[in-house]
Design an enzyme around this catalytic site. Sequence first.
Site, short mmCIF file in Angstrom:
data_model
loop_
_atom_site.label_atom_id
_atom_site.label_comp_id
_atom_site.label_asym_id
_atom_site.label_seq_id
_atom_site.Cartn_x
_atom_site.Cartn_y
_atom_site.Cartn_z
N ASP A 299 0.81 -1.22 0.00
CA ASP A 299 0.00 0.00 0.00
C ASP A 299 0.85 1.28 0.00
O ASP A 299 2.01 1.26 0.39
CB ASP A 299 -0.86 0.04 1.28
CG ASP A 299 -2.04 -0.92 1.20
OD1 ASP A 299 -2.01 -1.81 0.33
OD2 ASP A 299 -2.95 -0.79 2.03
N ASP A 300 0.21 2.35 -0.39
CA ASP A 300 0.68 3.75 -0.20
C ASP A 300 1.75 4.22 -1.20
O ASP A 300 2.19 5.35 -1.14
CB ASP A 300 1.20 4.01 1.23
CG ASP A 300 0.13 3.79 2.29
OD1 ASP A 300 -1.05 3.67 1.91
OD2 ASP A 300 0.47 3.73 3.47
N HIS A 354 -5.44 9.30 0.27
CA HIS A 354 -5.44 8.63 1.56
C HIS A 354 -6.34 9.27 2.60
O HIS A 354 -6.06 9.26 3.80
CB HIS A 354 -4.01 8.52 2.12
CG HIS A 354 -3.79 7.26 2.89
ND1 HIS A 354 -4.12 7.13 4.21
CD2 HIS A 354 -3.29 6.06 2.52
CE1 HIS A 354 -3.80 5.91 4.63
NE2 HIS A 354 -3.31 5.23 3.60
N HIS A 444 3.70 -2.30 3.11
CA HIS A 444 3.73 -0.94 2.54
C HIS A 444 5.02 -0.74 1.77
O HIS A 444 6.09 -1.03 2.30
CB HIS A 444 3.62 0.11 3.65
CG HIS A 444 2.30 0.06 4.38
ND1 HIS A 444 2.07 -0.79 5.42
CD2 HIS A 444 1.15 0.74 4.17
CE1 HIS A 444 0.82 -0.62 5.85
NE2 HIS A 444 0.24 0.30 5.10
ZN ZN Z 1 -2.68 3.21 3.26
#
Ligand code: ZN
Length: 493
Positions: A299-300, A354, A444
Site C-alpha cells: 500500500d501507499d 489517503h 507498505h
Molecule cells: Zn494506506
Amino acid sequence: MKYTKRIKEAVKEKNLLKLLIVLIFFSILSSGVSLFFSQRSNAMKETISSSKIYPGLNLKTRKQEADIYTLFISQPVSDIEKINDPINQWVNQERENFKKEVQSYETSLKENDFSAHLNIQTDTDKLADNLYNLELESYQLTGGANGTTKTKTFLLDLKAEKFLETKDIFSIEEESLTAIRELFYEELEKEKIDFVFENLVEERMADDDSWRVSIHSDSVSFIFDQYEIAAGAAGDIHVSIPMEKIKAHLNPSFAKRISLEVPEEEVVEEEIVEEERIEKEEKKEPLKADDKYIALTFDDGPHLKVTPRILDILKDHEIKATFYMLGNQVDYYPGIAKDVYDQGHELASHTMSHKDLTLLGAGQIREEIQRTTDSIKKATGAYPKSIRPPYGAYNDAVKNLASEFDLPMVMWSVDSLDWKNRETQAINQEVMSTVHSGAILLLHDIHATTADALPVLLKNLENEGYEFLTVSQLLEYADLDGVGPYYNVKMNE
Ligand code: ZN
C-alpha cells in the site's frame, strides 16, 4: 607519483619552503578533485532522486496510526533547505495543533471509540520549467461531524530558489489591483455563498500582500479558510478567476513565463496515453485445494526508492504481488507505476490522497476513486483491479461507489505491522505467527525497512510451502466476485 617525487626531491634538497608549496598545491588539487566528485555525485543523486514529472521535487510521505488518531502527511521536498523550511514549518504547525486538539479531546475520543484524523496533501501543478504551484491542504477531524480544512499555497521558483510573492505574480499598479479586485467580486457573487462578511472580505482584498492564491494554467484562485471571510457553515472558500480575464493584470514577466513555456513532459504523457495496451494474459494454472496460497499487497506507493527495491526482490523470487497505489504518488512517479505493471504485478487503487472516505460526501468519494483510476490508467495504460479504502474504513456510500466503478473492496487478514515495527525481525515474527492459507498480507512500499525485511520473509513463506497469487487470482480461485469487502479467501471449502 609525480607529486611524491617532487616531495622527495624537496625533502632531499631540505628545501622546506619548496616542500610547503608542493604540499599546499597538492592539497588544493586533491580537495578540488574531491569537491568535483562530490558535486558530481550530488548532481547524480539529484537526477535519480527527483520526480520525472516534477523535476527537483519529491513527495515525502508520513503515516502514523495511534489508538485515538491517524495521521497521513504527503508533502513536497526539494534538495534546497530554504525551500523546505517554510513548507515544513506550516506542516509541523498543523501537526502540532492537531496533536494538541487530540490531547484535549482524549477522554471523549476514547469514550466514543472515535479516531481523530489528520490528512495533509499536496496538489502540485507545474506551470513552467522550475515553476510549481503547490497547494497544501490540511484536513483535520477531532470530533463532531465536520472536520476543518486549511489551505496553504506556495508558488515555487525552483531555479531562483525562492517563493514568488504578490508583486512577482501580479502587476501591482493600482489600476491592475483594482481590476483584480473587481474580477474577484464578480466571481464571488456567482458563488452565491451565504453568510459572507463583507467587511472581512474587503479587509483581506485591500491587503494584496496577504492574498493567498493558487495559480493554474487556466485560472487564479483566491483561497480563504473556514471562518476567514464567512460564517463557519460556508466552509472554506475558493474563488476562481479564469486566466483569460486576469491575464492582463499579471506581472508581465510572470505572464510570459507561464504562457510561453510549455512543460516538455506533457508530450511524453500523451504518448503513454495513446499507447494501446493489451491486458496481459495471466497464466492460469489450476490451483490445488491442498496447497497454500497467499496474496502479498503493498500500500501507499509508488515510492521513488522503496518500490524499485521491492520490485527487484519480487523478481528474484518470481513472485507477483498487488500494489494499492495512491493517485498522488502515481502522478509524481508514473514511471515507477509503469514498471510495476510491466513486471506483471497487479495494479489496484488506494484512492487519490489517503483520506478516510467515510468522512467524505458521495461526490468527493467518487472524485477520489475516479481521479485515481485516471492517474493509474494514464501512467500505465491499465485499470486498477480492486480498491482498498485507506485505513480499511468504508460505509454504504463507499461500497456503492466501489461497485459503480466495478472495483471489489479488498482489505487484509494479516497485518505485517511494518508501519509500526520498522524492524526486519519484528515484521517477520508478526507475519509468520499470523499467516494462513488464503491470507491477504498487508505491507507498505514506502518504508525502507519493509524492503529490508522482504527477502527473509519471502524465504520463510516459501519454506512453509506458500504459493503467491495476486489478489484477483485469489478472489477468482474462491469464486468471489462483487464488492466485498474481502479480508481473506476461504480455502479448502
Ligand atoms: Zn494506506
